[in-house]
Design a protein around this motif. Structure first.
Motif, PDB file in Angstrom:
ATOM      1  N   CYS A 161       0.816  -1.223   0.000  1.00 47.62           N
ATOM      2  CA  CYS A 161       0.000   0.000   0.000  1.00 47.62           C
ATOM      3  C   CYS A 161       0.843   1.263   0.000  1.00 47.62           C
ATOM      4  CB  CYS A 161      -0.928   0.008   1.214  1.00 47.62           C
ATOM      5  SG  CYS A 161      -1.967  -1.447   1.372  1.00 47.62           S
ATOM      6  N   ALA A 162       2.175   1.123   0.038  1.00 45.61           N
ATOM      7  CA  ALA A 162       3.070   2.281   0.130  1.00 45.61           C
ATOM      8  C   ALA A 162       2.617   3.198   1.264  1.00 45.61           C
ATOM      9  CB  ALA A 162       3.106   3.039  -1.201  1.00 45.61           C
ATOM     10  N   ASN A 163       2.300   2.562   2.397  1.00 45.75           N
ATOM     11  CA  ASN A 163       1.786   3.298   3.550  1.00 45.75           C
ATOM     12  C   ASN A 163       2.833   3.261   4.658  1.00 45.75           C
ATOM     13  OD1 ASN A 163       0.290   4.512   5.523  1.00 45.75           O
ATOM     14  ND2 ASN A 163      -1.197   2.853   5.750  1.00 45.75           N
ATOM     15  N   PRO A 164       3.690   4.280   4.762  1.00 46.44           N
ATOM     16  CA  PRO A 164       4.757   4.246   5.778  1.00 46.44           C
ATOM     17  C   PRO A 164       4.274   4.542   7.192  1.00 46.44           C
ATOM     18  CG  PRO A 164       4.813   6.318   4.582  1.00 46.44           C
ATOM     19  CD  PRO A 164       3.727   5.490   3.935  1.00 46.44           C
ATOM     20  N   ALA A 165       3.055   5.091   7.319  1.00 44.12           N
ATOM     21  CA  ALA A 165       2.552   5.462   8.651  1.00 44.12           C
ATOM     22  C   ALA A 165       1.151   4.908   8.869  1.00 44.12           C
ATOM     23  CB  ALA A 165       2.561   6.980   8.811  1.00 44.12           C
ATOM     24  N   PRO A 166       1.017   3.587   8.980  1.00 46.07           N
ATOM     25  CA  PRO A 166      -0.312   2.998   9.227  1.00 46.07           C
ATOM     26  C   PRO A 166      -0.760   3.254  10.665  1.00 46.07           C
ATOM     27  CG  PRO A 166       1.375   1.298   9.322  1.00 46.07           C
ATOM     28  CD  PRO A 166       2.071   2.560   8.907  1.00 46.07           C
ATOM     29  N   VAL A 167      -2.010   2.913  10.945  1.00 44.59           N
ATOM     30  CA  VAL A 167      -2.535   3.021  12.306  1.00 44.59           C
ATOM     31  C   VAL A 167      -1.877   1.931  13.136  1.00 44.59           C
ATOM     32  CG1 VAL A 167      -4.595   2.952  13.754  1.00 44.59           C
ATOM     33  CG2 VAL A 167      -4.711   3.961  11.451  1.00 44.59           C
ATOM     34  N   THR A 168      -1.102   2.323  14.130  1.00 41.84           N
ATOM     35  CA  THR A 168      -0.327   1.383  14.937  1.00 41.84           C
ATOM     36  C   THR A 168      -1.079   1.029  16.209  1.00 41.84           C
ATOM     37  OG1 THR A 168       1.712   2.359  14.087  1.00 41.84           O
ATOM     38  CG2 THR A 168       1.884   0.980  16.056  1.00 41.84           C
ATOM     39  N   LEU A 169      -1.054  -0.257  16.570  1.00 37.94           N
ATOM     40  CA  LEU A 169      -1.714  -0.717  17.790  1.00 37.94           C
ATOM     41  C   LEU A 169      -0.784  -0.533  18.984  1.00 37.94           C
ATOM     42  CD1 LEU A 169      -3.213  -4.051  16.424  1.00 37.94           C
ATOM     43  CD2 LEU A 169      -4.439  -1.936  16.850  1.00 37.94           C
TER      44      LEU A 169
ATOM     45  N   VAL B 285      -0.286  -3.473  13.141  1.00 37.90           N
ATOM     46  CA  VAL B 285      -0.935  -2.283  12.572  1.00 37.90           C
ATOM     47  C   VAL B 285      -2.308  -2.647  12.022  1.00 37.90           C
ATOM     48  CG1 VAL B 285       1.298  -1.251  11.974  1.00 37.90           C
ATOM     49  CG2 VAL B 285       0.084  -2.616  10.272  1.00 37.90           C
ATOM     50  N   MET B 286      -3.132  -1.619  11.832  1.00 39.33           N
ATOM     51  CA  MET B 286      -4.446  -1.806  11.226  1.00 39.33           C
ATOM     52  C   MET B 286      -4.316  -1.717   9.710  1.00 39.33           C
ATOM     53  SD  MET B 286      -6.447  -2.154  13.867  1.00 39.33           S
ATOM     54  CE  MET B 286      -8.122  -1.828  13.331  1.00 39.33           C
ATOM     55  N   ARG B 287      -5.050  -2.545   9.009  1.00 37.08           N
ATOM     56  CA  ARG B 287      -4.935  -2.608   7.560  1.00 37.08           C
ATOM     57  C   ARG B 287      -5.576  -1.388   6.899  1.00 37.08           C
ATOM     58  NH1 ARG B 287      -9.267  -7.592   6.775  1.00 37.08           N
ATOM     59  NH2 ARG B 287     -11.139  -6.406   7.316  1.00 37.08           N
ATOM     60  N   SER B 288      -4.959  -0.917   5.822  1.00 40.71           N
ATOM     61  CA  SER B 288      -5.573   0.123   4.991  1.00 40.71           C
ATOM     62  C   SER B 288      -6.057  -0.463   3.670  1.00 40.71           C
ATOM     63  CB  SER B 288      -4.565   1.249   4.726  1.00 40.71           C
ATOM     64  OG  SER B 288      -3.452   0.772   3.989  1.00 40.71           O
ATOM     65  N   SER B 289      -5.849  -1.768   3.489  1.00 43.19           N
ATOM     66  CA  SER B 289      -6.314  -2.478   2.303  1.00 43.19           C
ATOM     67  C   SER B 289      -6.582  -3.922   2.687  1.00 43.19           C
ATOM     68  CB  SER B 289      -5.259  -2.416   1.191  1.00 43.19           C
ATOM     69  OG  SER B 289      -5.588  -3.297   0.126  1.00 43.19           O
TER      70      SER B 289
ATOM     71  N   ILE C 247     -10.950 -16.074  -4.112  1.00 38.64           N
ATOM     72  CA  ILE C 247     -11.458 -15.668  -2.801  1.00 38.64           C
ATOM     73  C   ILE C 247     -11.821 -14.186  -2.808  1.00 38.64           C
ATOM     74  CG2 ILE C 247     -10.283 -17.418  -1.419  1.00 38.64           C
ATOM     75  CD1 ILE C 247      -7.987 -15.533  -1.013  1.00 38.64           C
ATOM     76  N   PHE C 248     -12.686 -13.823  -1.853  1.00 39.17           N
ATOM     77  CA  PHE C 248     -13.037 -12.410  -1.673  1.00 39.17           C
ATOM     78  C   PHE C 248     -13.262 -12.141  -0.201  1.00 39.17           C
ATOM     79  CE2 PHE C 248     -17.241 -14.261  -1.634  1.00 39.17           C
ATOM     80  CZ  PHE C 248     -18.018 -13.409  -0.860  1.00 39.17           C
ATOM     81  N   GLU C 249     -13.236 -10.880   0.166  1.00 42.92           N
ATOM     82  CA  GLU C 249     -13.485 -10.472   1.545  1.00 42.92           C
ATOM     83  C   GLU C 249     -14.197  -9.136   1.561  1.00 42.92           C
ATOM     84  OE1 GLU C 249     -11.245  -9.692   5.851  1.00 42.92           O
ATOM     85  OE2 GLU C 249     -10.044 -10.052   4.050  1.00 42.92           O
ATOM     86  N   ILE C 250     -15.103  -8.986   2.513  1.00 44.05           N
ATOM     87  CA  ILE C 250     -15.767  -7.712   2.782  1.00 44.05           C
ATOM     88  C   ILE C 250     -15.362  -7.296   4.190  1.00 44.05           C
ATOM     89  CG2 ILE C 250     -17.976  -6.535   3.094  1.00 44.05           C
ATOM     90  CD1 ILE C 250     -19.181  -8.473   1.076  1.00 44.05           C
ATOM     91  N   GLY C 251     -14.786  -6.120   4.323  1.00 47.41           N
ATOM     92  CA  GLY C 251     -14.324  -5.708   5.652  1.00 47.41           C
ATOM     93  C   GLY C 251     -13.896  -4.263   5.676  1.00 47.41           C
ATOM     94  N   GLY C 252     -13.504  -3.802   6.867  1.00 49.82           N
ATOM     95  CA  GLY C 252     -13.125  -2.419   7.076  1.00 49.82           C
ATOM     96  C   GLY C 252     -11.645  -2.187   6.845  1.00 49.82           C
ATOM     97  N   CYS C 253     -11.339  -1.009   6.332  1.00 42.24           N
ATOM     98  CA  CYS C 253      -9.958  -0.561   6.170  1.00 42.24           C
ATOM     99  C   CYS C 253      -9.805   0.753   6.940  1.00 42.24           C
ATOM    100  CB  CYS C 253      -9.612  -0.358   4.695  1.00 42.24           C
ATOM    101  SG  CYS C 253      -9.673  -1.892   3.726  1.00 42.24           S
ATOM    102  N   PHE C 254      -8.620   0.990   7.488  1.00 42.05           N
ATOM    103  CA  PHE C 254      -8.442   2.067   8.449  1.00 42.05           C
ATOM    104  C   PHE C 254      -7.262   2.943   8.044  1.00 42.05           C
ATOM    105  CE2 PHE C 254     -10.023  -1.807  10.280  1.00 42.05           C
ATOM    106  CZ  PHE C 254     -11.117  -1.412  11.032  1.00 42.05           C
TER     107      PHE C 254
ATOM    108  N   TYR D 244      -9.095   9.098  13.149  1.00 38.42           N
ATOM    109  CA  TYR D 244      -9.060   7.855  12.391  1.00 38.42           C
ATOM    110  C   TYR D 244     -10.358   7.706  11.604  1.00 38.42           C
ATOM    111  CZ  TYR D 244      -5.316   6.896  15.711  1.00 38.42           C
ATOM    112  OH  TYR D 244      -4.184   6.974  16.466  1.00 38.42           O
ATOM    113  N   SER D 245     -10.241   7.083  10.446  1.00 40.73           N
ATOM    114  CA  SER D 245     -11.431   6.821   9.625  1.00 40.73           C
ATOM    115  C   SER D 245     -11.451   5.362   9.222  1.00 40.73           C
ATOM    116  CB  SER D 245     -11.438   7.715   8.381  1.00 40.73           C
ATOM    117  OG  SER D 245     -10.325   7.423   7.543  1.00 40.73           O
ATOM    118  N   GLN D 246     -12.652   4.871   8.968  1.00 39.42           N
ATOM    119  CA  GLN D 246     -12.841   3.480   8.563  1.00 39.42           C
ATOM    120  C   GLN D 246     -13.720   3.451   7.325  1.00 39.42           C
ATOM    121  OE1 GLN D 246     -14.367   0.847  11.597  1.00 39.42           O
ATOM    122  NE2 GLN D 246     -15.046  -0.680  10.122  1.00 39.42           N
TER     123      GLN D 246
END
Length: 785
Positions: free
Chosen positions: A522-530, A540-544, A566-573, A580-582
């Motif tokens: 995701c080229a996300n250097p600053a994800p939501v960290t737990l 970390v929380m997934r953004s994808s 396969i597929f998945e339906i879920g939240g990204c953060f 924070y947004s979801q």
């Protein structure tokens, strides 16, 4: 917690069988994990006393005994035990007795008649091995059933308590529960009647009053540490899973089981100076009773004297101040330590203790002095000595915050109407004080109930004591109406069904992922960290959703699954602007063959356009458009942004070769991810008249620059809204001989139709001209001109 049913029934004895008592406790929330008898079934075994002992005339290792079993005449019994002596008392199985493994019959042993058998623990099923006869106490009554004498009809009950019920980690606490559940009278623990005859004391200072709000201690002088622990106490300790150590230690363990208050006895002569309850200092060490040397940390509460720590508060005493056979004076401690100070300390040190188990969950701070006095009385009775005055330091004890209980709320939650008198009776039986106003109660929890904090806690108590089995199911009565089903919204169930019909299977993955996934995919250097991740690889929380799908794909590949869809339906953060947004999304991944192996179709691996077709089918009849764009997870030349009505809603692509190699995938995987909010919007169906007249087809072939996207040409023609045009589609792309370099030939199919008549050339040509004009403005030239 394991305890003896017989011990419990000395405190409360309801008219219930063992099985009924077990069921009652389980249904009240104190789950009985196991109930086992202390001895196997046997009969006709009595207390016997050896009167005489003579050598067997024909056997060197046998003795002929004359035994008193409480009958008119003594019995002659042949015995081979090496520890038999004249005057000793031991179990005797009479003729006809049924032991666990055999039946006793009258027999001749080497020519001497034997009318019974003297028994060891092994023969009675009380032990795996034994070295000789079971030796009974001198006070045993000759002729009494051994089951009665040793209380062998007892049961060992093991409770699987939840962490909030620390009040039931004692026999007294369990007895309180049984009394509340059955209405049986509760016998209080024996009161103390000793006199303070000693003058010795020990000063106590509490330097950490918030961690230790109450500390009591007493000096007992002149004790006999070598005194034998009474057999009844040893028996109760053993049936609760504790071994007898010494009289002083056994008393502290006994009170722990009886009242739930951990105690500790220090050898007074091994203490140096006054007692100080404080937190450990840097560099301090302590050797515990289990011989483990621990390096203390500054958040560990200790009991210290003038030289340093002598015990780890609430966990375990120190070896250097422990009592032994030479002890003559002790300092007996009973204290209340705040649970948050004790919790986790023993686990950090790699062991657990009965004291820490209770202090971590909370002990009755109102019973601190009672436990000290109870232990003092037992020590004086068993070991003798003189009891000094109590040294007590008390700070701010935990407050008992009142909780409001509304009768109307009880009805709403439980679905049964309990009158206020019944609720008052239940609260009183649980030892709770309250003030009543109509059907409402202002309840103050007792000092031993740390789990009563909100109204629902009290409702649970009411339900437990009333009996869950007494709450009968009731028919649902409600005004119900059919909720509107909006055609413009597609339920998630239909989205899932559509994916399943396209041969995909749903997966559910953690929202916690590896930080490397976020950086790479995701080229996300600053994800939501737990702050407190459940595992290092889930920090970390997934953004994808892509990372979870790739993880599931790797799991399937490791199990030799060559085709995965396969597929998945879920939240990204994501974090943005200090908050924070979801966002809910749907992601899909396809790998391997397009269809399962079969004879009807040639084998072919799934590609970009297969998944693109699944995506378009998912959104149909709405039309998607695609814009070439790079994504860090996708192949640079096989990646596109997904647009709906000109708005970007997701990504479509083939996995980048770098990640394909890194994740050990023999074949490329193709994926897409879209916003769920765009997917659940559905086009409202519109009726259109079906034409009874044939459609007219015209083909348009044009030359355009190679870098112009086909979608640009299609959009330009559609925007013209030419009359009668019902379909525009590309059906051929050509580069090669006859087409200059840097150009490509595109052929479009145009369908025209009218519901009222067959179209003529004069009606068709203006529409075609409009389309050609739109293409000309983009730079397209009609082939052949």
């Amino acid at each position: 917690m394991q305890f003896s049913e017989s011990w419990l029934r000395t405190l409360v004895n309801p008219s219930l069988s063992s099985e009924e008592l077990s069921h009652l406790l389980t249904m009240a929330g104190l789950e009985v994990e196991e109930m086992t008898p202390v001895a196997p079934a046997f009969e006709k075994v009595v207390v016997a006393q050896v009167l005489t002992k003579e050598k067997h005339p024909d056997a060197d290792r046998l003795n002929v005994l004359t035994v008193n079993v409480g009958e008119a005449e003594p019995l002659t019994i042949v015995c081979g035990a090496q520890n038999v002596t004249v005057g000793m008392k031991a179990p005797c199985a009479l003729v006809g007795a049924r032991l666990p493994e055999f039946e006793i019959k009258k027999a001749k042993v080497r020519g001497v008649a034997s009318f019974g058998m003297m028994c060891s623990e092994k023969e009675l099923g009380l032990a795996e091995e034994s070295a000789g006869l079971m030796v009974l106490a001198d006070e045993a009554v000759v002729g009494q059933s051994i089951r009665e004498h040793l209380d062998l009809d007892d049961h060992l009950i093991t409770l699987k308590l939840t962490p909030n019920r620390s009040d039931c980690l004692s026999l007294n606490g369990i007895a309180r529960e049984v009394a509340a559940l059955t209405g049986a009278s509760l016998q209080s623990v024996a009161s103390t009647g000793f006199k303070q005859s000693g003058s010795a004391t020990r000063s106590v200072k509490v330097s950490a009053p918030t961690a230790c709000p109450r500390y009591t201690g007493r000096v007992i002088s002149g004790v006999n540490a070598k005194a034998a622990t009474p057999s009844w106490m040893v028996q109760r300790l053993e049936r609760c899973g504790l071994r007898s150590i010494s009289a002083l230690v056994d008393v502290t363990n006994y009170v722990l089981l009886e009242l739930g208050q951990p105690l500790h006895a220090f050898d007074l002569n091994k203490l140096n100076g006054d007692i100080d309850v404080r937190f450990a200092q840097a560099g301090e060490k302590l050797t515990l009773l289990n011989e483990q040397m621990v390096e203390l940390q500054d958040d560990m509460l200790v009991i210290a004297d003038g030289k340093g720590p002598v015990a780890l508060a609430g966990v375990m005493g120190g070896a250097d101040s422990a009592v032994d056979d030479a002890t003559t004076d002790i300092f007996l401690e009973s204290a209340f330590f705040v649970p948050s100070v004790i919790v986790g300390k023993s686990r950090r040190l790699g062991f657990s203790s009965d004291s820490s188990y209770r202090f971590e969950r909370g002990v009755d701070f109102a019973a601190t002095r009672q436990a000290l006095d109870r232990a003092t009385q037992l020590i004086l009775d068993i070991c003798g000595g003189e009891a000094g005055s109590v040294t007590e330091v008390q700070g701010d004890l935990p407050s008992r915050t009142p909780v409001i209980l509304r009768g109307s709320r009880v009805l709403r939650i439980l679905g049964i109407g309990l009158n206020s008198d019944e609720i008052a009776r239940i609260l009183s039986s649980l030892g709770m004080s309250f003030q009543q106003s109509g059907n409402d109660f202002n309840v103050t929890p007792p000092s031993y109930r740390f789990d009563i904090a909100i109204e629902e806690d009290l409702i649970e108590e009411v339900a437990r004591v009333h009996g869950y089995e007494q709450i009968q199911p009731a028919s649902i009565q409600a005004n119900m109406s059919i909720l509107p089903d909006f055609e413009a919204e597609r339920p998630l169930a239909k989205v899932r069904q559509a994916m399943v019909l396209r041969d995909y299977q749903e997966t559910i993955n953690y929202s916690f992922v590896e930080a490397e996934w976020e950086r790479d995919l995701c080229a996300n250097p600053a994800p939501v960290t737990l702050m407190n991740p459940i595992a290092s690889q889930m920090s970390v929380m997934r953004s994808s959703l892509l990372g979870g799908l790739l993880g599931a794909l790797r799991t399937n590949l490791a199990r030799k699954q060559a085709r995965v869809r396969i597929f998945e339906i879920g939240g990204c953060f994501k974090a943005e602007a200090g908050s924070y947004s979801q966002e809910e999304r749907l992601a899909c991944l396809a790998y391997g063959a397009t269809v399962s192996e079969q004879w009807g179709l040639a084998a072919r691996n799934v590609d970009f356009y297969d998944v693109k077709g699944d995506l378009e089918a998912l959104f149909a009849p709405r039309i998607l458009s695609f814009q070439a764009a790079e994504h860090p997870a996708s192949h640079p030349g096989r990646s596109a942004r997904i647009l709906l009505d000109g708005v970007a809603i997701g990504w479509l692509g083939e996995l980048h070769p770098q990640w394909q190699q890194q994740y050990d995938m023999p074949l490329p995987a193709t994926w897409f991810e879209v916003q769920l909010s765009a997917l659940v919007q559905a086009a409202v169906p519109k009726t259109e008249e079906i034409s009874r007249f044939p459609a007219v087809r015209r083909d348009i072939a044009v030359l355009v620059d190679d870098e112009i996207d086909v979608q640009v040409l299609l959009d330009a023609m559609k925007n013209q809204k030419a009359p009668y045009v019902t379909e525009l589609a590309l059906f051929d792309v050509y580069r090669g001989q006859g087409v200059e370099e840097g150009k490509k030939s595109l052929a479009f199919r145009v369908l025209l139709k009218d519901t009222q008549k067959t179209l003529t050339d004069s009606e068709i040509e203006p529409s075609i001209a409009m389309l050609l004009d739109a293409l000309h403005k983009i730079g397209a030239k009609l082939r052949g001109k």
